[in-house]
Scaffold this active site. Structure first.
Site, short mmCIF file in Angstrom:
data_model
loop_
_atom_site.label_atom_id
_atom_site.label_comp_id
_atom_site.label_asym_id
_atom_site.label_seq_id
_atom_site.Cartn_x
_atom_site.Cartn_y
_atom_site.Cartn_z
N HIS A 199 0.70 -1.13 -0.31
CA HIS A 199 0.44 0.05 0.20
C HIS A 199 0.42 1.71 0.17
O HIS A 199 0.35 2.28 -0.28
CB HIS A 199 -0.35 -0.33 1.11
C1 UD1 Z 1 -1.41 5.97 5.56
C2 UD1 Z 1 -0.10 6.93 5.73
C3 UD1 Z 1 1.05 5.09 5.67
C4 UD1 Z 1 0.00 3.76 6.82
C5 UD1 Z 1 -0.19 3.83 5.62
C6 UD1 Z 1 -1.92 2.48 7.18
C7 UD1 Z 1 0.69 8.41 5.93
C8 UD1 Z 1 1.19 9.30 5.17
N1 UD1 Z 1 0.37 7.92 5.24
O1 UD1 Z 1 -1.35 5.76 3.96
O2 UD1 Z 1 1.98 5.54 6.66
O3 UD1 Z 1 1.55 2.75 6.41
O4 UD1 Z 1 -2.06 4.81 5.69
O5 UD1 Z 1 -2.57 1.69 6.23
O6 UD1 Z 1 0.30 9.19 6.16
N2 UD1 Z 1 -8.57 5.55 1.14
C9 UD1 Z 1 -9.76 4.87 1.04
N3 UD1 Z 1 -10.33 4.58 2.28
C10 UD1 Z 1 -10.29 4.95 4.01
C11 UD1 Z 1 -8.37 5.83 4.13
C12 UD1 Z 1 -7.93 5.84 1.99
O7 UD1 Z 1 -10.28 4.60 0.03
O8 UD1 Z 1 -10.61 5.06 4.79
C13 UD1 Z 1 -7.52 5.33 0.20
C14 UD1 Z 1 -8.09 6.89 -0.35
O9 UD1 Z 1 -8.27 6.86 -2.28
C15 UD1 Z 1 -6.91 7.46 -0.57
C16 UD1 Z 1 -5.86 6.24 -0.06
O10 UD1 Z 1 -7.16 5.07 0.23
O11 UD1 Z 1 -6.61 8.32 -1.32
C17 UD1 Z 1 -4.66 7.05 0.46
O12 UD1 Z 1 -5.18 6.84 1.49
P1 UD1 Z 1 -3.95 7.75 2.98
O13 UD1 Z 1 -4.51 8.08 4.22
O14 UD1 Z 1 -3.58 9.49 1.69
O15 UD1 Z 1 -3.22 6.94 2.92
P2 UD1 Z 1 -2.73 5.61 3.35
O16 UD1 Z 1 -1.76 5.18 2.36
O17 UD1 Z 1 -3.61 5.16 3.56
N1 UDP Z 2 -3.49 -5.54 8.77
C1 UDP Z 2 -6.16 -5.60 9.39
N2 UDP Z 2 -5.67 -5.89 8.22
C2 UDP Z 2 -5.05 -6.06 6.93
C3 UDP Z 2 -4.21 -5.73 6.94
C4 UDP Z 2 -2.98 -5.52 8.05
O1 UDP Z 2 -5.75 -6.12 10.39
O2 UDP Z 2 -5.86 -6.79 5.94
C5 UDP Z 2 -3.07 -4.70 10.03
C6 UDP Z 2 -1.82 -5.16 10.51
O3 UDP Z 2 -2.17 -6.74 11.07
C7 UDP Z 2 -0.90 -4.75 10.86
C8 UDP Z 2 -0.96 -3.06 10.85
O4 UDP Z 2 -2.41 -3.52 9.99
O5 UDP Z 2 -1.30 -4.31 12.77
C9 UDP Z 2 -0.37 -2.45 9.89
O6 UDP Z 2 -0.98 -1.39 9.12
P1 UDP Z 2 -0.36 -0.91 7.06
O7 UDP Z 2 0.27 -2.03 7.30
O8 UDP Z 2 -1.55 -0.66 7.00
O9 UDP Z 2 0.44 -0.32 8.33
P2 UDP Z 2 1.96 0.39 8.20
O10 UDP Z 2 2.42 -0.40 9.45
O11 UDP Z 2 2.81 0.16 6.97
O12 UDP Z 2 2.25 1.85 8.27
#
Ligand code: UD1
Ligand code: UDP
Length: 351
Positions: A199
Site C-alpha cells: 500500500h
Molecule cells: C497511510 C499512511 C501510511 C500508513 C497507512 C496505513 C500517511 C502519509 N500514510 O497511508 O504511512 O502505512 O496509512 O494503512 O499518513 N482510502 C480509502 N479509504 C480509507 C482511507 C484511504 O479508500 O479509509 C484511499 C483513498 O483513496 C486515499 C488513499 O487510500 O486517497 C490513501 O489514503 P491516505 O490516508 O492518504 O494514506 P494511506 O495510503 O492509507
Molecule cells: N492489518 C489488518 N488487516 C489487513 C492488513 C493489515 O488488520 O488486511 C493490520 C496489521 O496486522 C498491522 C497493521 O494493520 O497491525 C499494519 O497496518 P498497515 O500495513 O496498513 O500500515 P503500516 O504499518 O505500513 O504503517
C-alpha cells in the site's frame, strides 16, 4: 494526568489499543480520531475488535493531498488542544495524523510524547520518513522501541527524555494471540500460501513498480493471498492491472486484525511494504520479504528474518522461494509490556 491521544490510520489503532488499556482507570484519556482512515474495514473493525474507547472527537478529515489533509487536522486539533488543555499529547508512528498532532502540540505549551521514536529508513522520498523525523524533533518525551532507535536519536542530537519502551504493537499482538488461540479465520485460503500486502505510496503511485510486484506474485511457487488496501485497488484499476492482479493472487478485502494475525502466523512467507507487518511476521516466526529498498525496522533484517528486495520481480521471486526460518530469534522490541512502561514513564515525565 490528562492525555490527548491522536490516531487516524489502521496501524495507529493497533498501537493505541495497548496504551489506552493501560491508561484507562488511572488517568483521563481523550481519544481523537482524525478520520484519515474512514472505511469500516480500516477503522471501525479495529475499534470493535481491540475494544478501543469511542473517540471523544472525530475530525472526519478523510482523504486529500498531504497539505490539505494535514492542515485540516491541525485546524481541528488546535481548537481541541486549546479547549481541553491536556497535560500531554500522545502520538504514534509516522502518518500524517502523527505529524499534524505533533506540530499543534509543539506550537502550544503542551508536552508531546511520541511512541515509535527514533526509527529511520533514510529514504526521504517516503512521506513516513518526513513525518517521523519532524515528529521526533518536536517531541518532549520519546519512546524508542529498541536500543538502536535510541542511538539514532542521540546521533541527531536528541538524548534527553528518550526511553526504550519496547514495541506496543507486540503488546497488542500478545493479547490477541491469547484470545485467538486455535480459532479459525473463517477465510477460504489454501493450506500453503504467501501473504502479501502492498500500500505504500512508492509502490502504488508508480505503475512500473506495482506491475513488477504483481508479476512476481504470478511467478511464485505457492498461491498468494493479498488483502488489498483501497489505495492499491484504485491504483490497480487505474493502471489497467486489476485483472492481472486477480489472476496472480487471491485479492481480498482488508481483513480484521485477528484474521490478519492468523494469516501471518500460518503463511509460509510474508511479502509486504508495510512497516507494522514486517514486525508481526518476525513476532510470529514467519520469514518476511520486504518490497522496499530500505526499512526502519533494521533489526529484523540484521536478525535474518527480513529481506529487503524492492519491487524487482526476480528479486522478489528469489527471496520468497529461498525464505526459511533462521536458526535463532533474538528479542528485539521488548516482551509485551511496552504500554505499561510508557504509562509509568509518562507518570514520571508529564508535569
Ligand atoms: C497511510 C499512511 C501510511 C500508513 C497507512 C496505513 C500517511 C502519509 N500514510 O497511508 O504511512 O502505512 O496509512 O494503512 O499518513 N482510502 C480509502 N479509504 C480509507 C482511507 C484511504 O479508500 O479509509 C484511499 C483513498 O483513496 C486515499 C488513499 O487510500 O486517497 C490513501 O489514503 P491516505 O490516508 O492518504 O494514506 P494511506 O495510503 O492509507
Ligand atoms: N492489518 C489488518 N488487516 C489487513 C492488513 C493489515 O488488520 O488486511 C493490520 C496489521 O496486522 C498491522 C497493521 O494493520 O497491525 C499494519 O497496518 P498497515 O500495513 O496498513 O500500515 P503500516 O504499518 O505500513 O504503517
Amino acid at each position: 494526568m490528562n492525555v490527548l491521544s491522536v490516531v487516524g490510520a489502521r496501524p495507529q489503532f493497533v498501537k493505541a489499543a495497548a496504551v489506552s488499556q493501560q491508561l484507562r482507570g488511572a488517568h483521563d484519556e481523550l481519544l481523537v480520531h482524525t478520520g484519515q482512515h474512514y472505511d469500516p474495514e480500516l477503522s471501525e473493525v479495529f475499534f470493535e475488535e481491540l475494544a478501543l474507547p469511542e473517540p471523544a472527537f472525530h475530525l472526519g478529515v478523510g482523504s486529500d493531498s498531504h497539505a490539505t489533509q494535514t492542515a485540516e487536522m491541525m485546524l481541528e486539533l488546535e481548537r481541541i488542544v486549546d479547549d481541553e488543555s491536556p497535560d500531554v499529547v500522545l502520538v504514534y508512528g509516522d502518518t500524517n495524523s502523527t505529524l499534524a498532532a505533533a506540530l499543534v502540540a509543539a506550537k502550544s505549551s503542551t508536552q508531546l510524547a511520541h511512541v515509535e521514536a527514533g526509527l529511520r529508513s533514510y529514504d526521504w522520498s517516503m512521506p513516513e520518513e518526513v513525518n517521523r523525523r519532524l515528529t521526533d524533533h518536536c517531541s518532549d518525551i520519546l519512546f524508542a522501541p529498541g536500543q538502536h532507535a535510541k542511538e539514532t536519536l542521540a546521533q541527531e542530537g536528541i538524548s534527553e527524555n528518550v526511553f526504550v519502551s519496547g514495541d506496543v504493537m507486540y503488546d497488542t499482538l500478545v493479547q490477541i494471540s491469547d484470545r485467538l488461540h486455535g480459532t479459525e479465520t473463517g477465510l477460504d485460503v489454501p493450506d500453503e500460501y504467501v501473504l502479501a500486502t502492498v500500500h505504500r505510496a512508492k509502490n502504488t503511485d508508480d505503475r512500473d513498480r506495482l506491475e513488477s510486484i504483481i508479476d512476481a506474485f504470478s511467478q511464485l511457487h505457492v498461491p498468494v493471498v493479498f488483502p488489498a488496501h483501497p489505495r492499491t485497488v484504485t491504483a490497480l484499476q487505474e493502471y489497467g492491472l486489476w485483472d492481472r492482479a486477480t489472476e496472480a493472487a487471491r485479492v481480498i478485502d482488508p481483513v480484521t486484525y485477528g484474521q490478519f494475525i492468523t494469516l501471518v502466523e500460518d503463511a509460509v512467507c510474508v511479502a509486504t511494504d508495510s512497516g507494522g507487518v514486517q514486525k508481526e511476521a518476525f513476532y510470529l516466526d514467519t520469514p518476511c520479504v520486504t518490497l522496499r529498498e530500505t526499512t526502519e525496522w533494521v533489526e529484523t533484517v540484521d536478525a535474518g528474518w527480513n529481506t529487503l528486495v524492492g519491487a524487482e520481480t526476480s528479486r522478489i521471486v528469489d527471496a520468497v522461494r529461498t525464505a526459511v526460518d533462521p536458526p535463532a530469534k533474538p528479542e528485539l522490541y521488548g516482551n509485551g509490556n511496552a504500554a505499561a512502561r510508557i504509562v509509568e514513564q509518562l507518570e514520571r515525565s508529564v508535569h
